[in-house]
Write a protein that holds these residues in place. Structure first.
Motif: not given
Length: 375
Positions: A344-369
């Motif tokens: 809560t309160g964290i900018s959409h830009r910062d969350i998007s950058r964080l997701y971009a860094h961990y996108q491999g982890d989400f995809s490899l193991f079936g965790y939903q975006r």
């Protein structure tokens, strides 16, 4: 007419006797069905003795900890305590095969190559613990219950006779806990073990894992590791906090600072080199265990650990040697509310950058975006 009536009466009597016999057979079958091959207890699990059953649900549950994380599944396997008459028992081996199939598919995705592949160097080999006696390799991924798996291996290696006898302060003391690392061996020994031993590791929802790491290292710090608060936190604040001075409301590292640091793909490299191996608690699974470059036999999920753990022991052939420690109720549950509160309160830009860094982890193991954060 009088000669026909007795024959009709006899046929009618036989008809009712047959119906009655069928009724008794049905009642007997219904009674014995309660005891024949419709339920099981997880072998080797030392927690609650309550019967654990499975059902296949078409309705998404609000408790991701009770479903197998699959490839965008809309019909997840759900753990429930319904009556035996509605039990369906999916094969855990097929669940693991689906996880490995997804892993293999994502590993071949060229668009994610940089997020899913790494060199199997000393840093990765340092994460892999060895049990030669039972031919097992375990890759450590912090914040997913690794302490308990280390205890299992310590017992298997013969350092202690049972898990309860292991002092807590010894588990992570790699000089005294009797757990050799793969990096301590020769190249020939390393290749031989990687090619022939049973290999596994555990994963967890990437964003919840980050929240857990932040709380453990920068808020609670239960093992008293002062360098997180006194060295790492100030360095992150100086580089990533927009207002450096504390104004009474922002004392110490804030989760917002932590997210901004993690999402800075290239800018944090200098800091990470200074922090050394202390950063393992928030590195990606690719950086820790090289899942696309080492052929693992099993990928366990923290959210279903109460199911995965006994079957991992069985798959490794050690379920008659040791049991996984009892799992406190709710400790593996995915907590969406907690994740939302921290973001809560964290900018959409910062969350998007964080997701971009961990996108491999989400995809490899079936965790939903995490659409509730990104959309």
């Amino acid at each position: 007419m009088d000669s026909v009536q007795p024959a009709d009466a006899q046929m009618m009597r036989r008809h009712w006797l047959l119906l009655g016999a069928c009724g008794w057979v049905l009642l007997i079958l219904m009674f014995f069905s309660k005891f024949i091959n419709f339920g099981f207890k997880i072998p080797g699990y030392t927690g609650s003795a309550e019967m654990i059953v499975w059902t296949l649900s078409s309705v998404a549950t609000e408790q991701p900890s009770l479903r197998w994380p699959e490839k965008g599944a809309t019909r997840p396997y759900v753990l429930s305590s319904v009556s035996p008459s509605v039990r369906e028992l999916p094969d855990w081996q097929s669940v693991n095969e689906k996880r490995l199939e997804l892993l293999s598919t994502v590993c071949r995705n060229s668009s994610l190559w940089n997020l899913t592949h790494t060199t199997v160097r000393k840093f990765v080999l340092d994460r892999i613990f060895v049990c030669d006696k039972h031919k097992i390799l375990f890759c450590q991924t912090p914040k997913v219950g690794n302490t308990q798996w280390k205890k299992v291996l310590i017992v298997l290696n013969g350092k202690f006779p049972k898990i309860e006898a292991i002092p807590e302060n010894l588990v992570h003391d790699h000089e005294r806990n009797g757990l050799p690392r793969l990096s301590s061996m020769t190249d020939i020994e390393i290749h031989q073990r990687l090619n022939s031993y049973f290999k596994f590791f555990i994963v967890r929802d990437p964003f919840e894992r980050l929240v857990s790491a932040f709380k453990d290292k920068f808020v609670k710090n239960p093992r008293f590791e002062p360098w997180y608060k006194h060295e790492i936190a100030p360095a992150i604040i100086r580089k990533y906090r927009k207002i450096h001075h504390d104004d009474g409301k922002r004392v110490g590292l804030q989760f917002e600072d932590f997210v901004r640091y993690l999402g800075d793909k290239t800018g944090r490299q200098h800091l990470d080199r200074a922090f050394g191996e202390h950063i393992i608690h928030w590195l990606t699974y690719t950086e820790l265990c090289a899942p696309c470059d080492i052929s693992y036999n099993v990928v366990g999920h923290h959210e279903t650990l109460q199911l995965d753990a006994p079957y991992i022991l069985k798959a490794a052939g050690i379920n008659d040697q040791v049991s996984y420690p009892s799992i406190p109720a709710g400790i593996t549950d995915y907590n969406r509310t907690k994740v939302e509160q921290y973001f809560t309160g964290i900018s959409h830009r910062d969350i998007s950058r964080l997701y971009a860094h961990y996108q491999g982890d989400f995809s490899l193991f079936g965790y939903q975006r995490p659409a509730f954060l990104l959309d």
